[in-house]
Design an enzyme around this catalytic site. Structure first.
Site, short mmCIF file in Angstrom:
data_model
loop_
_atom_site.label_atom_id
_atom_site.label_comp_id
_atom_site.label_asym_id
_atom_site.label_seq_id
_atom_site.Cartn_x
_atom_site.Cartn_y
_atom_site.Cartn_z
CG PHE A 1 12.85 70.35 38.92
CD1 PHE A 1 12.04 69.39 39.51
CD2 PHE A 1 14.10 69.95 38.43
CE1 PHE A 1 12.44 68.07 39.60
CE2 PHE A 1 14.51 68.63 38.53
CZ PHE A 1 13.69 67.68 39.11
CD GLN A 2 16.67 68.18 41.39
OE1 GLN A 2 17.68 68.67 40.91
NE2 GLN A 2 16.56 66.88 41.62
CE LYS B 1 22.75 74.43 35.25
NZ LYS B 1 21.81 73.48 34.63
CG MET C 1 22.05 52.82 73.69
SD MET C 1 22.97 52.06 75.05
CE MET C 1 24.65 52.50 74.61
#
Lengths: 171, 604
Positions: free
Chosen positions: B125-126, B175, B500
Site C-alpha cells: 500500500f502506497q 519506515k 500564451m
C-alpha cells in the site's frame, strides 16, 4: 572531420559500486537519445566498492563530448576515459557461439574455429559451442562464416577495453 | 547543564531512532524549516518533529507545492530547501517540483517515506519505486536500506544538492529504518573531499586570460549572464556588476538571471531571448565577442541555432562541464563557479595590457542606442479612468508603486504571458528577488514559491504575479497562507485565457482557440474570502492603483483580480524557428508569424 561526421567511442567509466548506478548510466543514454552499441559492467577492486563500465557508443564529436561530460557529472562516477582518443588500447569481447550440424559442415566449422582460435567448450554429436575472444570485428567475421554451417545461437558480452602500456585508470 | 559538565559522557546518540537521526542531521545542516505533508510511511518523522523545537514544519496542501515552496525558500536565501513527503502518491506528487528544481538548478533535499524494507517490491500500500521514478527527476537520489548509512546519506544529500551546479536530491526512507535505532555521525569536515563528486570551482587561468584578451580586442562585445550568477551567491552578482561597469560593455540577463545585474543600470540592455528586448537580441546577433557567464544557451535564448550569433567568438563560463558545447560550440570554455570566474576576470582585466578597442566599442553603443530608441516594450494604454487595463501597464504600475514604497520586494510568477510581462516590466536591481519557473515552465509554481519566500522573509513584500489559469493549478495553497498568516499577494492578470496558448494559436494556428479559454472561472474575490484572505478586483484603469495600494497595505494574504485586455499579446517575440534578427515587435507585424514554417511550428 566535419561536425556532422560520426565516430565510435569506447568509453571506460569508473563508478561507485552502489545500487542504481547502472540504471543512472543507462537512463542517461536513453533519456538523452544517445546510442549504446554495447555495455559491460563488473566490480574491479578488492573491496568491491568500484565498478568499471565499458560502453561503446557512436555519435558526432559534439555528442560524444556531451556523453562524456554527462557521465562525468553523475554523482557516483569517479572517472571517465575515452579510450578511442586517448591512445592505443585493447578491446576484447567474449562470445559463446552454438553451431548445430553434422557431416561436412561440422568438420568445416571445427576447422574454421581452429583458424580463429575459438575453443570448443561443449560438444555433442550434432553441435559445438565455441568460445572466442577478440574484438567485435573478429567475432562478427567468425559468426558470418558459421552462418551457412549451422549457426544456431550467439551470446556476446560486449566490449571490455583497457589502455596499452603504463597508463592507468584509477581513483 | 553545560556541555563541559559531562566531558566523557557517551554521545547521547546511541538510542536515537532513525527518524531522530534524520532530524538531527537536518539540524546540523542548518535547516530551520521544512515544507511537507504527512502520511503513513513518514509518521515516525512527524512524531519526532512533534517532540523538538529546532525545525519548523510548514504544512502545505499538496506535495508539489511543498517542493515549489522549498524552491522559493532556496532561491530567495541561497540555502538548501527541504521537503518531507510520504511514500507512493506523496512522492509522485512531488515529481513535478523536483524536475522544476532540476531544470532551474535549485538546491532542494526531498525526504520521501517508503514502505518498510521487507515490503519493497511487493506492491505494498502506497508503495512506488521512488528512486526509479525520481532518478531522471533529480540530481541524485538515495534509498537508505541500512540504518548505519542513514546519517551519512543525509549529509551527503545536502552536499550534493548545494555543490557544483545545484539541484534536487531525494532520500527515500523506508519506515523500518525510521523506527529502528540508528547511529549518528557528524557531517564530514569541509576538508574531507567527497568520494566521487568534486566539481571544479576554480577557473583555469589561461582560459581567463584568453577570454579577457578577446573581450579587450572586441569591437562589439556583449555579456550574457544567467542563473548561474545568482546560484553562486550575491557576491557573484556584485562581481558581475563590477566587471560590467569596469569594462563598459552591454549586459543582458536571461530570465533566470534577472537581478544578477541591476536592471536600472544604463549598461543593461534588458532580458534576451524569445520575449527579450530588441536591443538585447540584436546585440547578441551582431556581437563579435560574447561572454556567457552562468547561462546555458537554452533554446528560448538562441532561437534558430544555425543563425544564432553567427560569426561571433563565444566565451562560456559554467560550473557544469556538460553545459559547455552542448547546444552551441564555443571558442573559450571556462569551467568554474561564476563568482570565482568573475573575480578572476576582474583581476585579469586590470593586469592585462591588451589595448581596448575603445572607439569601436563607442560605435557599438551608438548602434545599441539606436535599437533601444525603437522602444520595443512600448504599449498603448488608453488614459481614461474607464479604460480597459493593459496587462503590461498593470505590471508597470505594480513595479512603480513598490518602488515608491521602498519595501523589500520579492516577485514570483506562474507561467505564461503574465510571466513574460513580469520579466519585461518589473525591474530587478538585486539578485534572489525573482522566482520563476524558467526551464520546466511549471504553471502553479508561483503561489507556493511565494509562500516559501515569505517564510524565509516574514517582513518582506512577496507578490505572485499570476494568470487566472496558472493560479488554479495550486490554488489550494491559499489554505497554507491562511494557516501561517503569510501575507502573500496574488496579483492575477486575468484575461480569461491561457494567454500564451492563445497567442500561439493566434499567430501560428489560424486563430483557432482550441481549449484555451478559461471557462467557468471562480469569483476570485469570493475565493480569497473563503480562504480567509482579502479579495480585490480592478476592472478599469481608474481602479488599478487603488487596488495595488490596498493589496500591499493589507496585512494579510490578498488576491487581486486584475481584469485586463483579453486580446493583448506578448511582444517582442522571436517566432519559433526564427533567428534573433527576425523579431516581431508588435501587433502590426503579427502577419510575419504566418511565415513560420512547419519546421518552426514543431518547436515549442
Amino acid at each position: 572531420m566535419s561536425a556532422m561526421d560520426t565516430r565510435t567511442a569506447t568509453i571506460a567509466v569508473l563508478v561507485e559500486n552502489e545500487a542504481g548506478v547502472l540504471a543512472r548510466v543507462i537512463g542517461l543514454f536513453s533519456g538523452r537519445g544517445y546510442n549504446i552499441d554495447s555495455l559491460t559492467v563488473a566490480p574491479v577492486d578488492e573491496a568491491g566498492r568500484l565498478s568499471r563500465i565499458t560502453v561503446v557508443t557512436s555519435g558526432t564529436e559534439m555528442v560524444i563530448e556531451q556523453i562524456k561530460a554527462q557521465l562525468d557529472r553523475l554523482v557516483p562516477v569517479h572517472k571517465v576515459a575515452d579510450l578511442t582518443v586517448e591512445g592505443p588500447h585493447l578491446v576484447r569481447e567474449l562470445a559463446l557461439i552454438k553451431v548445430v550440424g553434422t557431416g561436412d559442415h561440422r568438420v568445416e566449422a571445427l576447422r574454421l574455429a581452429d583458424a580463429f582460435r575459438a575453443r570448443v567448450v561443449d560438444a555433442t554429436t550434432e553441435s559445438f559451442v565455441f568460445e572466442m575472444t577478440g574484438n567485435a570485428d573478429k567475432i562478427d567475421a567468425f559468426c558470418a562464416l558459421m552462418r551457412p554451417l549451422g549457426l544456431a545461437e550467439i551470446c556476446r558480452t560486449g566490449a571490455v577495453a583497457i589502455a596499452r602500456g603504463t597508463r592507468q585508470m584509477a581513483i | 547543564m553545560s556541555a563541559t559538565a559531562m566531558p566523557t559522557a557517551p554521545a547521547a546518540t546511541d538510542h536515537l531512532s532513525g527518524a531522530e537521526v534524520v532530524l538531527r542531521a537536518l539540524k546540523d545542516q542548518g535547516v530551520d524549516v521544512i515544507f511537507g505533508y504527512p502520511g503513513g510511511a513518514v509518521l515516525p518523522i512527524y512524531d519526532a518533529l512533534f517532540q523538538q523545537n529546532h525545525i519548523r514544519h510548514i504544512l502545505v496542501r499538496h506535495e508539489q507545492a511543498a517542493v515549489h515552496a522549498a524552491e522559493g525558500y532556496a532561491r530567495s536565501t541561497g540555502k538548501v530547501g527541504v521537503v518531507l513527503v510520504t511514500s507512493g502518491p506523496g512522492a509522485t506528487n512531488a515529481v513535478t517540483g523536483l524536475v522544476d528544481a532540476l531544470m532551474d538548478s535549485i538546491p532542494v533535499v526531498c525526504l520521501t517515506g517508503q514502505v518498510p524494507t521487507h515490503l519493497i517490491g511487493n506492491d505494498a500500500f502506497q508503495e512506488a519505486d521512488t528512486t526509479g521514478i525520481t532518478r531522471p527527476a533529480t540530481k541524485h537520489n538515495y534509498l537508505v536500506k541500512r540504518s548505519e548509512d542513514l546519517a551519512r546519506v543525509v549529509h551527503d544529500a545536502f552536499y550534493v544538492a548545494r555543490s557544483g551546479r545545484p539541484g534536487p536530491v531525494v532520500i527515500d526512507l523506508p519506515k523500518d529504518i525510521l523506527i529502528k535505532p540508528a547511529p549518528y555521525v557528524d557531517a564530514p569536515k569541509a576538508e574531507a573531499p567527497h568520494r566521487s563528486y568534486r566539481p571544479v570551482t576554480a577557473p583555469n587561468r589561461d582560459a581567463i586570460l584568453e577570454a579577457v584578451r578577446l573581450l579587450k580586442r572586441s569591437e562589439r562585445p556583449i555579456i550574457y549572464a544567467g542563473g548561474g550568477v545568482i546560484n553562486s551567491g550575491p557576491e557573484a552578482s556584485r562581481l558581475l556588476t563590477e566587471f560590467v561597469r569596469l569594462t563598459g560593455m552591454p549586459c543582458t540577463n536571461t530570465l533566470m538571471g534577472l537581478g544578477a545585474f541591476p536592471a536600472s543600470d544604463p549598461l543593461f540592455v534588458g532580458m534576451l531571448g524569445m520575449h527579450g528586448t530588441y536591443e538585447a537580441n540584436l546585440a547578441m546577433h551582431g556581437c563579435d565577442v560574447m561572454f556567457n557567464i552562468g547561462a546555458r544557451f537554452d533554446d528560448r535564448i538562441t532561437g534558430r541555432l544555425d543563425k544564432f550569433s553567427v560569426g561571433s567568438k563565444k566565451i562560456h563560463a559554467d560550473i557544469d562541464p556538460s553545459s559547455i558545447n552542448k547546444n552551441v560550440k564555443v571558442d573559450v570554455a571556462i569551467l568554474g563557479d561564476a563568482g570565482q570566474v568573475l573575480a578572476a576576470m576582474i583581476e585579469a582585466w586590470k593586469s592585462d595590457d591588451t589595448p581596448i578597442a575603445k572607439d569601436a566599442q563607442l560605435g557599438w553603443w551608438r548602434k545599441i542606442d539606436g535599437w533601444r530608441s525603437i522602444n520595443c516594450l512600448a504599449y498603448t494604454q488608453a488614459p481614461e479612468p474607464g479604460a480597459i487595463i493593459k496587462p503590461q501597464h498593470a505590471v508597470k504600475r505594480l513595479f512603480e508603486i513598490t518602488q515608491e514604497l521602498g519595501r523589500e520586494t520579492f516577485i514570483s510568477t506562474e507561467v505564461g504571458q503574465h510571466q513574460m510581462w513580469a520579466a519585461q516590466y518589473f525591474g530587478f536591481d538585486k539578485p534572489n528577488r525573482w522566482m520563476t519557473s524558467g526551464g520546466l515552465g511549471t504553471m502553479g509554481y508561483g503561489l507556493p514559491a511565494a509562500m516559501g519566500v515569505q517564510i524565509a522573509h516574514p517582513d518582506a513584500l512577496c507578490i505572485d504575479i499570476a494568470g487566472e489559469a496558472s493560479i488554479l493549478m495550486n490554488i489550494q495553497e491559499m489554505g497554507t497562507l491562511a494557516q501561517y498568516r503569510l501575507p502573500v499577494k496574488v496579483f492575477i492578470l486575468n484575461n480569461e485565457y491561457m494567454g500564451m496558448v492563445r497567442q500561439w494559436q493566434e499567430l501560428l494556428h489560424g486563430g483557432r482557440y482550441s481549449e484555451s479559454y478559461s471557462a467557468s472561472l471562480p469569483d476570485f474575490v469570493k475565493l480569497a474570502e473563503s480562504f480567509h484572505a482579502r479579495g480585490l478586483r480592478a476592472t478599469k484603469l481608474g481602479e488599478l492603483d487603488d487596488v495595488i495600494r490596498e493589496m500591499i497595505a493589507h496585512p494579510g494574504p490578498v488576491i487581486a483580480d486584475i481584469c485586463v485586455d483579453q486580446k493583448e499579446n506578448c511582444f517582442p517575440m522571436i517566432p519559433s524557428g526564427a533567428a534573433h534578427n527576425e523579431m516581431i515587435l508588435g501587433p502590426d507585424q503579427e502577419k510575419n508569424a504566418a511565415s513560420v514554417t512547419d519546421e518552426g511550428k514543431v518547436l515549442v
